[in-house]
Design a protein around this motif. Structure first.
Motif, mmCIF file in Angstrom:
data_model
loop_
_atom_site.group_PDB
_atom_site.id
_atom_site.type_symbol
_atom_site.label_atom_id
_atom_site.label_comp_id
_atom_site.label_asym_id
_atom_site.label_seq_id
_atom_site.Cartn_x
_atom_site.Cartn_y
_atom_site.Cartn_z
ATOM 1 N N VAL A 119 8.965 -7.310 2.845
ATOM 2 C CA VAL A 119 8.539 -6.019 3.166
ATOM 3 C C VAL A 119 7.233 -5.636 2.800
ATOM 4 O O VAL A 119 6.559 -6.028 1.890
ATOM 5 C CB VAL A 119 9.358 -4.799 2.194
ATOM 6 C CG1 VAL A 119 8.922 -3.377 2.600
ATOM 7 C CG2 VAL A 119 10.913 -5.168 2.604
ATOM 8 N N ILE A 120 6.276 -5.082 3.551
ATOM 9 C CA ILE A 120 4.833 -4.824 3.251
ATOM 10 C C ILE A 120 4.748 -3.182 3.368
ATOM 11 O O ILE A 120 5.105 -2.441 4.225
ATOM 12 C CB ILE A 120 3.947 -5.477 4.156
ATOM 13 C CG1 ILE A 120 2.436 -5.102 3.620
ATOM 14 C CG2 ILE A 120 4.235 -5.085 5.540
ATOM 15 C CD1 ILE A 120 1.560 -6.062 4.262
ATOM 16 N N HIS A 121 3.991 -2.534 2.369
ATOM 17 C CA HIS A 121 3.679 -1.346 2.374
ATOM 18 C C HIS A 121 2.147 -1.126 2.246
ATOM 19 O O HIS A 121 1.619 -1.568 1.178
ATOM 20 C CB HIS A 121 4.298 -0.524 1.214
ATOM 21 C CG HIS A 121 3.912 0.817 1.173
ATOM 22 N ND1 HIS A 121 4.414 1.826 1.663
ATOM 23 C CD2 HIS A 121 3.049 1.535 0.420
ATOM 24 C CE1 HIS A 121 3.963 3.096 1.625
ATOM 25 N NE2 HIS A 121 3.199 2.852 0.802
ATOM 26 N N ALA A 128 -2.339 -3.524 0.213
ATOM 27 C CA ALA A 128 -1.001 -3.514 0.570
ATOM 28 C C ALA A 128 -0.003 -3.960 -0.626
ATOM 29 O O ALA A 128 -0.469 -4.653 -1.445
ATOM 30 C CB ALA A 128 -0.777 -4.317 1.593
ATOM 31 N N LEU A 129 1.198 -3.649 -0.445
ATOM 32 C CA LEU A 129 2.052 -4.014 -1.546
ATOM 33 C C LEU A 129 3.271 -4.825 -0.951
ATOM 34 O O LEU A 129 3.889 -4.477 0.114
ATOM 35 C CB LEU A 129 2.928 -2.733 -2.467
ATOM 36 C CG LEU A 129 3.715 -3.068 -3.354
ATOM 37 C CD1 LEU A 129 2.473 -3.552 -4.554
ATOM 38 C CD2 LEU A 129 4.159 -1.728 -3.987
ATOM 39 N N THR A 156 -5.278 -7.389 -2.409
ATOM 40 C CA THR A 156 -6.443 -6.460 -2.072
ATOM 41 C C THR A 156 -7.497 -7.324 -1.622
ATOM 42 O O THR A 156 -8.045 -8.320 -2.134
ATOM 43 C CB THR A 156 -6.951 -5.887 -3.699
ATOM 44 O OG1 THR A 156 -5.701 -5.086 -4.230
ATOM 45 C CG2 THR A 156 -8.106 -5.092 -3.614
ATOM 46 N N TRP A 157 -7.817 -6.839 -0.355
ATOM 47 C CA TRP A 157 -9.254 -7.470 0.273
ATOM 48 C C TRP A 157 -10.322 -6.482 0.111
ATOM 49 O O TRP A 157 -10.194 -5.410 0.449
ATOM 50 C CB TRP A 157 -8.920 -7.684 1.584
ATOM 51 C CG TRP A 157 -7.501 -8.611 2.006
ATOM 52 C CD1 TRP A 157 -7.754 -9.859 2.180
ATOM 53 C CD2 TRP A 157 -6.392 -8.197 1.984
ATOM 54 N NE1 TRP A 157 -6.432 -10.507 2.582
ATOM 55 C CE2 TRP A 157 -5.702 -9.467 2.608
ATOM 56 C CE3 TRP A 157 -5.505 -7.025 2.016
ATOM 57 C CZ2 TRP A 157 -4.216 -9.457 2.458
ATOM 58 C CZ3 TRP A 157 -3.988 -6.922 2.079
ATOM 59 C CH2 TRP A 157 -3.370 -8.162 2.405
ATOM 60 N N GLN A 158 -11.646 -6.908 -0.340
ATOM 61 C CA GLN A 158 -12.468 -6.329 -0.156
ATOM 62 C C GLN A 158 -13.315 -6.510 1.189
ATOM 63 O O GLN A 158 -12.790 -7.265 1.893
ATOM 64 C CB GLN A 158 -13.705 -6.875 -1.197
ATOM 65 C CG GLN A 158 -13.495 -6.821 -2.682
ATOM 66 C CD GLN A 158 -13.254 -5.492 -3.198
ATOM 67 O OE1 GLN A 158 -13.854 -4.531 -2.786
ATOM 68 N NE2 GLN A 158 -12.076 -5.256 -3.925
#
Length: 130
Positions: free
Chosen positions: A75-77, A124-125, A59-61
């Motif tokens: 893997v990135i979602h 992102a996950l 999580t990026w602000q």
């Protein structure tokens, strides 16, 4: 190694500059930089893991920058739309936009710093094999 790098950039629109930069980097750099959750624990949170996999939420602000890190194959979602800028060790910078709901399978990625260049929170996950 060349085929692995090509596979990464085939999924990114207008990725010729990224491809050229990646070709100049050694995958040895992956082992020399820390993983996401160690480099920037304020951004990357391990939300589940077992003996085979690790699930990490990033999580990026708006405007937030993480520390230099690398990725083993993953893997990135994308949970939200994200406008990111990646800074490479050689000083080059690459920008790109990711759409919420898209998923990508990626090989190892050498050291870089990611910045949320957008005006909204970016989430992102990541799923990494151990």
């Amino acid at each position: 190694m060349k085929n692995i790098i090509i596979d990464v950039f085939m999924t990114i629109p207008n990725s010729a500059p990224i491809f050229a930069a990646a070709m100049s980097l050694s995958f040895a750099a992956v082992a020399e930089t820390p993983p996401t959750y160690k480099a920037s624990p304020d951004i990357y949170k391990i939300i589940q893991e077992n003996e085979k996999f690790r699930v990490i939420e990033g999580t990026w602000q708006p405007g937030q920058k993480d520390a230099m890190h690398s990725h083993e194959p993953f893997v990135i979602h994308w949970i939200t739309d994200c406008q990111l800028s990646a800074s490479l060790p050689d000083g080059k910078s690459i920008e790109g936009t990711q759409k919420a709901g898209t998923t990508q399978i990626k090989p190892a990625v050498p050291g870089h710093i990611a910045t949320n260049a957008g005006k909204t929170v970016c989430k992102a996950l990541f799923v990494e094999a151990k």
